[in-house]
Write an enzyme that holds these catalytic residues in place. Structure first.
Site, short mmCIF file in Angstrom:
data_model
loop_
_atom_site.label_atom_id
_atom_site.label_comp_id
_atom_site.label_asym_id
_atom_site.label_seq_id
_atom_site.Cartn_x
_atom_site.Cartn_y
_atom_site.Cartn_z
N ASP A 94 0.85 -1.19 0.00
CA ASP A 94 0.00 0.00 0.00
C ASP A 94 0.89 1.25 0.00
O ASP A 94 1.87 1.33 0.73
CB ASP A 94 -0.93 0.00 1.23
CG ASP A 94 -2.06 1.00 1.09
OD1 ASP A 94 -3.22 0.57 0.97
OD2 ASP A 94 -1.79 2.23 1.09
N ASN A 149 -12.82 -2.88 2.53
CA ASN A 149 -13.82 -1.81 2.61
C ASN A 149 -14.74 -1.90 1.40
O ASN A 149 -14.28 -2.08 0.28
CB ASN A 149 -13.12 -0.45 2.65
CG ASN A 149 -12.27 -0.28 3.89
OD1 ASN A 149 -12.70 -0.65 4.97
ND2 ASN A 149 -11.08 0.27 3.73
N HIS A 155 -10.42 -5.32 -3.12
CA HIS A 155 -9.07 -5.51 -2.57
C HIS A 155 -9.18 -5.85 -1.10
O HIS A 155 -10.10 -5.44 -0.40
CB HIS A 155 -8.19 -4.28 -2.78
CG HIS A 155 -8.78 -2.98 -2.34
ND1 HIS A 155 -9.73 -2.31 -3.08
CD2 HIS A 155 -8.57 -2.23 -1.23
CE1 HIS A 155 -10.07 -1.20 -2.46
NE2 HIS A 155 -9.40 -1.12 -1.32
N HIS A 194 -6.98 -5.60 2.36
CA HIS A 194 -5.82 -5.05 3.06
C HIS A 194 -5.29 -6.14 4.01
O HIS A 194 -6.08 -6.72 4.78
CB HIS A 194 -6.21 -3.85 3.92
CG HIS A 194 -6.78 -2.68 3.17
ND1 HIS A 194 -6.06 -1.53 2.92
CD2 HIS A 194 -8.01 -2.47 2.64
CE1 HIS A 194 -6.83 -0.67 2.27
NE2 HIS A 194 -8.02 -1.20 2.09
#
Ligand code: AMP
Ligand code: ZN
Length: 113
Positions: free
Chosen positions: A30, A86, A99, A101
Protein backbone atom coordinates in the site's frame (compact mmCIF):
# COMPACT_ATOMS: atom_id res chain seq x y z
CA UNK A 1 -11.34 -2.31 -16.97
CA UNK A 2 -10.34 1.07 -18.42
CA UNK A 3 -9.46 3.82 -15.97
CA UNK A 4 -9.30 1.51 -12.97
CA UNK A 5 -6.22 2.27 -10.86
CA UNK A 6 -5.74 -1.31 -9.68
CA UNK A 7 -6.29 -2.79 -13.17
CA UNK A 8 -3.50 -0.45 -14.34
CA UNK A 9 -1.26 -1.62 -11.50
CA UNK A 10 -1.98 -5.28 -12.35
CA UNK A 11 -1.18 -4.55 -16.01
CA UNK A 12 2.07 -2.78 -15.11
CA UNK A 13 0.87 0.53 -16.58
CA UNK A 14 1.25 2.13 -13.13
CA UNK A 15 4.25 0.98 -11.06
CA UNK A 16 3.82 -0.79 -7.74
CA UNK A 17 5.95 -2.62 -5.19
CA UNK A 18 4.77 -6.15 -6.02
CA UNK A 19 5.00 -8.74 -3.28
CA UNK A 20 3.12 -11.67 -4.83
CA UNK A 21 1.41 -12.78 -8.04
CA UNK A 22 -0.33 -15.92 -9.26
CA UNK A 23 -2.75 -16.72 -12.07
CA UNK A 24 -5.71 -15.07 -10.32
CA UNK A 25 -4.28 -12.55 -7.86
CA UNK A 26 -1.79 -9.70 -7.56
CA UNK A 27 -0.47 -8.15 -4.34
CA UNK A 28 1.54 -5.00 -3.69
CA UNK A 29 2.58 -2.61 -0.93
CA UNK A 30 0.00 0.00 0.00
CA UNK A 31 1.33 3.43 -0.97
CA UNK A 32 0.09 4.95 2.32
CA UNK A 33 0.76 2.25 4.93
CA UNK A 34 -1.40 2.19 8.05
CA UNK A 35 0.70 -0.47 9.79
CA UNK A 36 4.34 -1.68 9.59
CA UNK A 37 3.12 -4.26 7.06
CA UNK A 38 0.32 -3.08 4.78
CA UNK A 39 -0.26 -5.05 1.60
CA UNK A 40 -3.16 -5.03 -0.84
CA UNK A 41 -4.34 -8.28 -2.43
CA UNK A 42 -6.54 -7.93 -5.50
CA UNK A 43 -8.14 -10.33 -7.96
CA UNK A 44 -6.72 -9.85 -11.47
CA UNK A 45 -10.28 -9.83 -12.81
CA UNK A 46 -11.99 -6.49 -12.33
CA UNK A 47 -14.62 -6.84 -9.63
CA UNK A 48 -15.73 -3.53 -8.11
CA UNK A 49 -16.22 -4.56 -4.48
CA UNK A 50 -17.41 -7.27 -2.10
CA UNK A 51 -20.90 -6.30 -3.17
CA UNK A 52 -20.17 -7.51 -6.72
CA UNK A 53 -18.65 -10.90 -5.98
CA UNK A 54 -21.48 -12.59 -7.86
CA UNK A 55 -19.45 -11.54 -10.93
CA UNK A 56 -16.42 -13.51 -9.72
CA UNK A 57 -15.80 -17.24 -9.84
CA UNK A 58 -15.28 -19.27 -6.69
CA UNK A 59 -11.76 -19.92 -7.99
CA UNK A 60 -11.00 -16.20 -8.21
CA UNK A 61 -12.38 -15.51 -4.74
CA UNK A 62 -10.67 -18.45 -3.08
CA UNK A 63 -7.41 -17.47 -4.75
CA UNK A 64 -7.48 -14.13 -2.89
CA UNK A 65 -7.85 -15.86 0.48
CA UNK A 66 -5.13 -18.39 -0.32
CA UNK A 67 -2.83 -15.60 -1.47
CA UNK A 68 -3.37 -13.76 1.81
CA UNK A 69 -2.15 -16.75 3.76
CA UNK A 70 0.91 -17.23 1.53
CA UNK A 71 1.80 -13.55 1.86
CA UNK A 72 1.35 -13.62 5.65
CA UNK A 73 3.92 -16.42 5.79
CA UNK A 74 6.28 -14.60 3.41
CA UNK A 75 6.03 -11.44 5.50
CA UNK A 76 6.59 -13.43 8.73
CA UNK A 77 3.40 -12.23 10.37
CA UNK A 78 3.53 -15.07 12.89
CA UNK A 79 1.99 -12.92 15.62
CA UNK A 80 -1.10 -12.22 13.58
CA UNK A 81 -2.57 -9.85 11.07
CA UNK A 82 -5.84 -8.20 10.14
CA UNK A 83 -7.61 -8.59 6.79
CA UNK A 84 -9.96 -5.76 5.77
CA UNK A 85 -12.05 -5.15 2.68
CA UNK A 86 -13.82 -1.81 2.61
CA UNK A 87 -17.03 -1.92 0.59
CA UNK A 88 -18.88 1.19 -0.51
CA UNK A 89 -19.08 4.74 0.81
CA UNK A 90 -19.97 3.97 4.45
CA UNK A 91 -16.78 1.90 4.67
CA UNK A 92 -14.77 4.62 2.85
CA UNK A 93 -13.83 2.41 -0.12
CA UNK A 94 -11.68 4.71 -2.27
CA UNK A 95 -10.65 2.39 -5.12
CA UNK A 96 -13.52 0.54 -6.83
CA UNK A 97 -11.62 -2.70 -7.52
CA UNK A 98 -12.08 -5.41 -4.87
CA UNK A 99 -9.07 -5.51 -2.57
CA UNK A 100 -8.08 -7.01 0.74
CA UNK A 101 -5.82 -5.05 3.06
CA UNK A 102 -3.35 -7.20 5.03
CA UNK A 103 -2.30 -5.22 8.10
CA UNK A 104 0.26 -6.46 10.57
CA UNK A 105 3.58 -6.05 12.27
CA UNK A 106 2.28 -4.33 15.41
CA UNK A 107 -0.33 -4.79 18.12
CA UNK A 108 -3.63 -3.37 16.86
CA UNK A 109 -6.49 -1.74 18.65
CA UNK A 110 -9.09 -4.11 20.05
CA UNK A 111 -11.91 -2.70 17.93
CA UNK A 112 -13.09 -2.93 14.34
CA UNK A 113 -14.36 0.59 13.62
P1 AMP B 1 -9.68 1.59 0.26
O1 AMP B 1 -9.70 2.96 0.87
O2 AMP B 1 -10.11 0.50 1.18
O3 AMP B 1 -10.42 1.57 -1.07
O4 AMP B 1 -8.16 1.26 -0.03
C1 AMP B 1 -7.47 1.77 -1.12
C2 AMP B 1 -6.02 1.72 -0.76
O5 AMP B 1 -5.26 1.90 -1.95
C3 AMP B 1 -5.56 2.81 0.22
O6 AMP B 1 -5.05 2.21 1.38
C4 AMP B 1 -4.49 3.56 -0.58
O7 AMP B 1 -3.41 3.99 0.22
C5 AMP B 1 -4.08 2.54 -1.61
N1 AMP B 1 -3.52 3.09 -2.85
C6 AMP B 1 -4.03 4.10 -3.60
N2 AMP B 1 -3.25 4.29 -4.68
C7 AMP B 1 -2.25 3.38 -4.61
C8 AMP B 1 -1.12 3.08 -5.43
N3 AMP B 1 -0.87 3.75 -6.57
N4 AMP B 1 -0.29 2.09 -5.04
C9 AMP B 1 -0.52 1.40 -3.90
N5 AMP B 1 -1.58 1.63 -3.08
C10 AMP B 1 -2.43 2.61 -3.44
ZN1 ZN C 1 -10.04 -2.84 -11.86
Amino acid sequence: MENCLFCKIIGGEIPSAKVYEDDDTFAFQDINPQAPTHILVVPKAHISSMDDIDQASDQQLAACLRAIRVIARQQKLEKGYRVVSNCGPDACQSVPHLHFHILGGAQMADRMA
